[in-house]
Design a protein around this motif. Structure first.
Motif, PDB file in Angstrom:
ATOM      1  N   GLY A   1       0.792  -1.218   0.000  1.00  0.00           N
ATOM      2  CA  GLY A   1       0.000   0.000   0.000  1.00  0.00           C
ATOM      3  C   GLY A   1       0.822   1.264   0.000  1.00  0.00           C
ATOM      4  O   GLY A   1       0.281   2.348   0.245  1.00  0.00           O
ATOM      5  N   VAL A   2       2.121   1.170  -0.276  1.00  0.00           N
ATOM      6  CA  VAL A   2       2.998   2.339  -0.336  1.00  0.00           C
ATOM      7  C   VAL A   2       3.431   2.536  -1.784  1.00  0.00           C
ATOM      8  O   VAL A   2       3.920   1.589  -2.421  1.00  0.00           O
ATOM      9  CB  VAL A   2       4.234   2.167   0.570  1.00  0.00           C
ATOM     10  N   GLY A   3       3.253   3.738  -2.307  1.00  0.00           N
ATOM     11  CA  GLY A   3       3.586   3.990  -3.707  1.00  0.00           C
ATOM     12  C   GLY A   3       2.718   3.146  -4.616  1.00  0.00           C
ATOM     13  O   GLY A   3       1.487   3.114  -4.498  1.00  0.00           O
ATOM     14  N   ASP A   4       3.366   2.424  -5.533  1.00  0.00           N
ATOM     15  CA  ASP A   4       2.621   1.559  -6.454  1.00  0.00           C
ATOM     16  C   ASP A   4       2.609   0.099  -6.007  1.00  0.00           C
ATOM     17  O   ASP A   4       2.177  -0.778  -6.756  1.00  0.00           O
ATOM     18  CB  ASP A   4       3.212   1.659  -7.870  1.00  0.00           C
TER      19      ASP A   4
ATOM     20  N   ALA B   1      -4.313   9.311  10.045  1.00  0.00           N
ATOM     21  CA  ALA B   1      -4.572  10.499   9.227  1.00  0.00           C
ATOM     22  C   ALA B   1      -4.558  10.168   7.745  1.00  0.00           C
ATOM     23  O   ALA B   1      -5.319  10.745   6.952  1.00  0.00           O
ATOM     24  CB  ALA B   1      -3.541  11.575   9.542  1.00  0.00           C
ATOM     25  N   ALA B   2      -3.695   9.229   7.345  1.00  0.00           N
ATOM     26  CA  ALA B   2      -3.621   8.859   5.931  1.00  0.00           C
ATOM     27  C   ALA B   2      -4.852   8.093   5.472  1.00  0.00           C
ATOM     28  O   ALA B   2      -5.096   7.981   4.268  1.00  0.00           O
ATOM     29  CB  ALA B   2      -2.363   8.023   5.695  1.00  0.00           C
TER      30      ALA B   2
ATOM     31  N   TRP C   1       5.603   7.597  -1.097  1.00  0.00           N
ATOM     32  CA  TRP C   1       6.887   7.280  -0.485  1.00  0.00           C
ATOM     33  C   TRP C   1       7.373   8.421   0.416  1.00  0.00           C
ATOM     34  O   TRP C   1       8.038   8.203   1.435  1.00  0.00           O
ATOM     35  CB  TRP C   1       7.931   6.976  -1.558  1.00  0.00           C
ATOM     36  N   GLY C   2       7.010   9.657   0.049  1.00  0.00           N
ATOM     37  CA  GLY C   2       7.370  10.793   0.896  1.00  0.00           C
ATOM     38  C   GLY C   2       6.676  10.732   2.245  1.00  0.00           C
ATOM     39  O   GLY C   2       7.284  10.996   3.286  1.00  0.00           O
ATOM     40  N   TYR C   3       5.381  10.363   2.221  1.00  0.00           N
ATOM     41  CA  TYR C   3       4.638  10.254   3.478  1.00  0.00           C
ATOM     42  C   TYR C   3       5.170   9.094   4.309  1.00  0.00           C
ATOM     43  O   TYR C   3       5.272   9.188   5.538  1.00  0.00           O
ATOM     44  CB  TYR C   3       3.150  10.051   3.186  1.00  0.00           C
TER      45      TYR C   3
ATOM     46  N   GLY D   1       3.227  -5.163  11.225  1.00  0.00           N
ATOM     47  CA  GLY D   1       3.940  -5.181   9.952  1.00  0.00           C
ATOM     48  C   GLY D   1       4.978  -4.085   9.839  1.00  0.00           C
ATOM     49  O   GLY D   1       5.578  -3.658  10.836  1.00  0.00           O
ATOM     50  N   VAL D   2       5.164  -3.583   8.609  1.00  0.00           N
ATOM     51  CA  VAL D   2       6.268  -2.670   8.324  1.00  0.00           C
ATOM     52  C   VAL D   2       6.152  -1.371   9.106  1.00  0.00           C
ATOM     53  O   VAL D   2       7.160  -0.744   9.449  1.00  0.00           O
ATOM     54  CB  VAL D   2       6.331  -2.391   6.800  1.00  0.00           C
ATOM     55  N   VAL D   3       4.939  -0.938   9.405  1.00  0.00           N
ATOM     56  CA  VAL D   3       4.771   0.301  10.173  1.00  0.00           C
ATOM     57  C   VAL D   3       5.409   0.176  11.556  1.00  0.00           C
ATOM     58  O   VAL D   3       5.852   1.159  12.148  1.00  0.00           O
ATOM     59  CB  VAL D   3       3.268   0.644  10.294  1.00  0.00           C
TER      60      VAL D   3
END
Length: 354
Positions: A41-44, A113-114, A128-130, A240-242
């Motif tokens: 779910g990050v970028g593409d 927030a996202a 990717w910036g976020y 996970g990654v977060v």
């Protein structure tokens, strides 16, 4: 006053950080989907797995609450300990608690927030910036909260409450201390108009060489590193990654490592002070007179924190300090183990160049 500081730092501040995160989460809950991306779910990159919003909030806030409870336990257990040991143990726990609470709250609120107003987890996309900000801002929040907790702790109590600075006597000057030498003979002490000085012969070489480990910084660094390890170990398998954002305290600990050593050198050329990469040098010829001084906590905060590392006066801790009055009218303050003897040595070295 000291009890009030501990109450604010170990009770009210983490309560405000955790309570604020809970309040915002509850306010946003109706605008959030039932689940969030847990992997991908990050970028593409496609979404691979999801995690329930309530589970994410429970894990992050639960981690903060667990560390807070551990900090309160340390606070209670140290009631049986007196002196500086109790101060530094409580300070380390206080910094770890507030750093963890700030990092966990920042991760939670940025993640939520996202996802505001997104119908499903598949509609939540992070640039990717976020994502980079989601990794960096919790570290910054942990550093700021940890610094505030450190300042709230105040200075460590003196080893012997009520004891003043040691008198400058012949016995004190002749006492052998590890980082101080007068060659070939130890010198007696006398008072002169320009300030106390050592009655040393012109053929004697005077040298003050002081190294010390900064225990407050070391213990704070260790507390942050341990907190980061525990948070990553708990959060990554669950969210996970977060969960890697839980490493924020570890990054703060790495940034503090270079500042765990202090060095003071006084010789015939200059007074040199170094704390990690920060270095200060005051030539003996630029010193009009050395004096003993006492730095109050509020003045120390102004010099060392609010003015930052660019300040010309950066004493390490409040309390007794070596004050150098310069020929241009300014004063520099230096942290030193034995201020009276250091004052006498600097005045003697200055008199030799007069």
């Amino acid at each position: 006053m000291r009890n009030v500081r501990w109450t604010v730092g170990s009770g009210l501040l983490p309560a405000a950080l955790i309570g604020g995160a809970v309040a915002v989460t509850l306010t946003w809950r109706s605008r959030l989907p039932e689940s969030l991306p847990n992997s991908g779910g990050v970028g593409d990159r496609p979404m691979v797995d999801t995690i329930a919003v309530d589970t994410l909030a429970a894990v992050l806030l639960g981690a903060a609450l667990t560390v807070w409870a551990a900090g309160l336990l340390v606070f209670a257990l140290t009631r049986r300990i007196s002196g500086t040991a109790r101060h530094w143990l409580r300070l380390g726990a206080q910094v770890a608690v507030n750093g963890t609470a700030a990092a966990a709250g920042t991760v939670l609120l940025m993640t939520l927030a996202a996802a505001l107003d997104a119908p499903t987890a598949a509609d939540v996309r992070l640039s990717w910036g976020y994502f980079a900000a989601l990794m960096a801002l919790p570290m910054l929040a942990a550093a700021v909260a940890g610094l505030l907790a450190y300042l709230l702790a105040g200075a460590a109590p003196p080893a012997s409450p009520g004891a003043g600075s040691p008198a400058l006597t012949r016995a004190a000057a002749q006492q052998a201390v590890p980082n101080q030498a007068a060659v070939p003979n130890q010198a007696a002490v006398r008072d002169v108009a320009a300030g106390p000085a050592l009655a040393a012969g012109t053929d004697e070489r005077l040298l003050w060489w002081e190294f010390r480990a900064l225990r407050p910084v070391i213990w704070t660094t260790g507390a942050l590193a341990l907190t980061g390890v525990l948070m990553v170990a708990v959060l990554v398998p669950l969210v996970g990654v977060v969960g890697w954002a839980g490493a924020a305290p570890m990054v703060s600990a790495l940034a503090m490592l270079p500042f765990t050593r202090y060095r003071l050198v006084i010789d015939g050329e200059a007074v040199r002070v170094a704390v990690g990469p920060l270095r200060r040098r005051v030539p003996i010829a630029a010193i009009a007179v050395a004096e003993a001084d006492h730095l109050a906590v509020e003045d120390w905060l102004l010099r060392s924190v609010l003015r930052g590392s660019a300040a010309r006066e950066v004493p390490l801790m409040p309390g007794p300090a070596l004050a150098l009055r310069l020929t241009d009218g300014t004063r520099r303050l230096v942290t030193c183990r034995d201020v009276p003897t250091a004052v006498a040595m600097v005045n003697t070295l200055r008199a030799r160049q007069a």
